[in-house]
Design a protein around this motif. Structure first.
Motif, mmCIF file in Angstrom:
data_model
loop_
_atom_site.group_PDB
_atom_site.id
_atom_site.type_symbol
_atom_site.label_atom_id
_atom_site.label_comp_id
_atom_site.label_asym_id
_atom_site.label_seq_id
_atom_site.Cartn_x
_atom_site.Cartn_y
_atom_site.Cartn_z
ATOM 1 N N LEU A 177 2.517 6.850 2.118
ATOM 2 C CA LEU A 177 2.972 8.250 1.659
ATOM 3 C C LEU A 177 1.966 8.924 1.350
ATOM 4 O O LEU A 177 2.449 10.075 2.784
ATOM 5 N N ASP A 178 0.906 9.072 1.786
ATOM 6 C CA ASP A 178 -0.445 9.610 2.340
ATOM 7 C C ASP A 178 -0.261 9.524 3.646
ATOM 8 O O ASP A 178 -0.599 10.917 4.864
ATOM 9 N N ALA A 179 0.733 8.660 4.828
ATOM 10 C CA ALA A 179 0.544 8.850 6.099
ATOM 11 C C ALA A 179 1.887 9.973 6.069
ATOM 12 O O ALA A 179 1.828 10.482 7.375
ATOM 13 N N TYR A 180 2.784 9.934 6.211
ATOM 14 C CA TYR A 180 3.711 10.695 6.152
ATOM 15 C C TYR A 180 3.818 12.176 5.883
ATOM 16 O O TYR A 180 3.583 13.006 6.683
ATOM 17 N N HIS A 181 2.202 12.575 4.484
ATOM 18 C CA HIS A 181 2.002 13.888 4.428
ATOM 19 C C HIS A 181 0.945 13.934 5.620
ATOM 20 O O HIS A 181 0.951 15.728 5.875
ATOM 21 N N ARG A 182 0.814 12.923 6.123
ATOM 22 C CA ARG A 182 -0.467 13.819 7.070
ATOM 23 C C ARG A 182 0.425 13.768 8.477
ATOM 24 O O ARG A 182 0.011 15.369 9.242
ATOM 25 N N ARG A 205 1.136 -1.583 -0.119
ATOM 26 C CA ARG A 205 -0.098 0.094 0.284
ATOM 27 C C ARG A 205 0.748 1.000 -0.020
ATOM 28 O O ARG A 205 1.296 2.003 1.198
ATOM 29 N N SER A 225 0.557 3.920 -1.449
ATOM 30 C CA SER A 225 0.391 6.093 -1.782
ATOM 31 C C SER A 225 -0.341 6.027 -0.696
ATOM 32 O O SER A 225 -0.326 7.116 0.334
ATOM 33 N N GLU A 226 -0.692 4.371 0.442
ATOM 34 C CA GLU A 226 -1.545 4.679 1.589
ATOM 35 C C GLU A 226 -0.134 4.622 2.743
ATOM 36 O O GLU A 226 -0.311 5.911 3.438
ATOM 37 N N ARG A 274 2.157 17.514 7.474
ATOM 38 C CA ARG A 274 1.173 18.850 7.932
ATOM 39 C C ARG A 274 1.344 18.572 9.234
ATOM 40 O O ARG A 274 0.886 20.151 9.694
ATOM 41 N N HIS A 285 10.371 8.496 4.003
ATOM 42 C CA HIS A 285 9.768 8.843 3.204
ATOM 43 C C HIS A 285 10.514 8.228 1.588
ATOM 44 O O HIS A 285 9.668 8.466 0.921
#
Length: 257
Positions: free
Chosen positions: A212-217, A207, A209-210, A220, A238
């Motif tokens: 990478l999304d966790a890193y961006h969350r 997963r 993409s998920e 932020r 990352h």
């Protein structure tokens, strides 16, 4: 006798039965005596703690009443709450407190990791975490040193939870961890270690993409709430996930064990 603070305060006798401690200040007094177990605490200091620096005129008399109430419950076979000079102390064997036993099991788990006994480490960490029944001293009005003690214990609980995740990652048990890590990072959005573990676990589960999304969350949230970016280790992880780094497919989270 076993004293429990890893949740609502409880006292169990040698048969495992829960002893009834009066609600309110008697329980706070017991928590203070446990915090300073085997050390004499002057009555004036106990009064200051119990009433947060604003004691009533009857404070000293009330303190004696609360001590008598504790003795009435705890005394059979011994006298754990003793008079010491102008104050009191609670006499207790170290492993009679669940927080001490928790620390011993956690230390044993970390030693097992150093000895490369990951199965043993997993067992010890799980035993340590199983001792928790909720928030430290749940239901008491915690201030000052008691509140600091509770925060330290809660932080150690989170650290041991993350230690256990690292062991599971090293044992390639990543499929067991995703649900726990999603909950953990949601409850503790500023803990970088937990987010790094979630990123790696998602990546290993296919997963990317998920992950990478966790890193961006995380990024932020850190920037919004603290004004800083994730640390070097998380940024490096990352980058490796972004580039599909093959060595991330197995083993522990680098730099964490």
């Amino acid at each position: 006798m076993l004293f429990e603070v890893l949740g609502p305060i409880l006292v169990r006798n040698d048969e495992g039965e829960v002893l009834q401690i009066a609600q309110g200040l008697p329980r706070v007094l017991l928590a203070l005596l446990l915090f300073k177990a085997n050390l004499p605490i002057p009555a004036d200091r106990l009064i200051d703690w119990l009433w947060h620096g604003k004691p009533p005129k009857s404070a000293r008399s009330n303190l004696k009443t609360y001590v008598a109430m504790l003795r009435a419950v705890l005394t059979p076979g011994s006298l754990p709450v003793r008079t010491a000079g102008n104050g009191y102390l609670l006499v207790m064997e170290p492993d009679s407190l669940d927080a001490t036993a928790f620390g011993r099991l956690a230390a044993g788990g970390r030693q097992a990791v150093r000895d490369h006994d990951l199965v043993g480490a997993s067992r010890l960490f799980e035993q340590a975490l199983s001792m928790w029944r909720g928030e430290v001293l749940h239901g008491l009005d915690l201030r000052g040193e008691l509140a600091d003690w509770a925060r330290r214990l809660e932080d150690e609980r989170l650290t041991v939870s993350e230690d256990l995740i690292d062991v599971k990652l090293a044992l390639d048990r990543h499929n067991d961890t995703i649900g726990d890590l999603l909950s953990h990072t949601a409850r503790h959005p500023l803990r970088e270690r937990g987010h790094a573990q979630l990123m790696l676990t998602l990546y290993r589960s296919g997963r990317q993409s998920e992950a990478l999304d966790a890193y961006h969350r995380l990024s932020r949230t850190l920037v919004d709430q603290t004004g800083v970016k994730p640390g070097h280790h998380v940024r490096e992880l990352h980058s490796k996930i972004l580039n599909g780094h093959p060595p991330l497919a197995h083993g522990p989270l680098e730099n964490s064990m």
